[in-house]
Design a protein around this motif. Structure first.
Motif, PDB file in Angstrom:
ATOM      1  N   LYS A   5      -8.098 -18.450 -19.662  1.00  0.00           N
ATOM      2  CA  LYS A   5      -8.096 -17.540 -20.806  1.00  0.00           C
ATOM      3  C   LYS A   5      -7.969 -18.285 -22.133  1.00  0.00           C
ATOM      4  O   LYS A   5      -8.245 -17.723 -23.185  1.00  0.00           O
ATOM      5  N   GLU A   6      -7.569 -19.539 -22.077  1.00  0.00           N
ATOM      6  CA  GLU A   6      -7.461 -20.354 -23.293  1.00  0.00           C
ATOM      7  C   GLU A   6      -8.695 -21.222 -23.524  1.00  0.00           C
ATOM      8  O   GLU A   6      -8.799 -21.878 -24.558  1.00  0.00           O
ATOM      9  N   LEU A   7      -9.623 -21.221 -22.580  1.00  0.00           N
ATOM     10  CA  LEU A   7     -10.821 -22.055 -22.706  1.00  0.00           C
ATOM     11  C   LEU A   7     -11.878 -21.352 -23.558  1.00  0.00           C
ATOM     12  O   LEU A   7     -12.245 -20.209 -23.289  1.00  0.00           O
ATOM     13  N   GLU A   8     -12.356 -22.062 -24.578  1.00  0.00           N
ATOM     14  CA  GLU A   8     -13.378 -21.488 -25.459  1.00  0.00           C
ATOM     15  C   GLU A   8     -14.649 -21.115 -24.692  1.00  0.00           C
ATOM     16  O   GLU A   8     -15.296 -20.117 -25.018  1.00  0.00           O
ATOM     17  N   ILE A   9     -15.020 -21.914 -23.693  1.00  0.00           N
ATOM     18  CA  ILE A   9     -16.231 -21.603 -22.934  1.00  0.00           C
ATOM     19  C   ILE A   9     -16.079 -20.287 -22.171  1.00  0.00           C
ATOM     20  O   ILE A   9     -17.047 -19.540 -22.025  1.00  0.00           O
ATOM     21  N   TRP A  10     -14.887 -20.001 -21.714  1.00  0.00           N
ATOM     22  CA  TRP A  10     -14.648 -18.720 -21.027  1.00  0.00           C
ATOM     23  C   TRP A  10     -14.721 -17.576 -22.036  1.00  0.00           C
ATOM     24  O   TRP A  10     -15.386 -16.575 -21.795  1.00  0.00           O
ATOM     25  N   LYS A  11     -14.044 -17.739 -23.177  1.00  0.00           N
ATOM     26  CA  LYS A  11     -14.052 -16.697 -24.210  1.00  0.00           C
ATOM     27  C   LYS A  11     -15.476 -16.405 -24.688  1.00  0.00           C
ATOM     28  O   LYS A  11     -15.868 -15.240 -24.838  1.00  0.00           O
ATOM     29  N   MET A  12     -16.239 -17.457 -24.939  1.00  0.00           N
ATOM     30  CA  MET A  12     -17.616 -17.283 -25.402  1.00  0.00           C
ATOM     31  C   MET A  12     -18.477 -16.582 -24.364  1.00  0.00           C
ATOM     32  O   MET A  12     -19.280 -15.705 -24.696  1.00  0.00           O
ATOM     33  N   SER A  13     -18.307 -16.975 -23.110  1.00  0.00           N
ATOM     34  CA  SER A  13     -19.137 -16.390 -22.061  1.00  0.00           C
ATOM     35  C   SER A  13     -18.760 -14.935 -21.785  1.00  0.00           C
ATOM     36  O   SER A  13     -19.627 -14.120 -21.474  1.00  0.00           O
TER      37      SER A  13
END
Length: 119
Positions: A5-13
């Motif tokens: 939940k802190e990973l930008e790639i997860w947030k972006m996706s």
């Protein structure tokens, strides 16, 4: 382990998912079990693989799931092009969605390279 939940790639996706879903709402009904289904499954697969991989016991195992997420990105890139060529996506939607998936691809690649250096 990583907190996905802190990973930008997860947030972006995750943020990318509703954009693809909204775009496919305008596709012909005959594509319900074709491109609509394929695009929607592939787009959800990206953050899902990132989340699942983050729970693995090592970065080596996490990389496998990041590769799967990357594969889904390339699948989406191809399906967007096909959708555009078939006239299901207008130029501005195709351009916006294609640009965004390329950014996600680049960020996943960068994160994979970072993790690989630490193995």
């Amino acid at each position: 382990m990583h907190n996905y939940k802190e990973l930008e790639i997860w947030k972006m996706s995750v943020a990318y998912c509703p954009k693809v879903y909204k775009a496919t709402e305008r596709f012909p009904e005959k594509e319900r079990f074709g491109l609509i289904s394929q695009l929607n499954r592939a787009v959800v697969s990206i953050p899902s693989n990132i989340a699942e991989g983050s729970a693995k016991s090592s970065d080596k195992h996490f990389l496998i799931f990041l590769e799967n997420a990357l594969g889904s990105c390339f699948e989406i890139e191809t399906q967007l092009l096909v959708s555009f060529e078939l006239g299901f996506l207008p130029q501005h939607d195709y351009d916006a969605l294609s640009s965004e998936i390329l950014i996600i691809i680049k960020r996943i690649n960068n994160f994979m390279n970072f993790l690989s250096k630490n193995l």
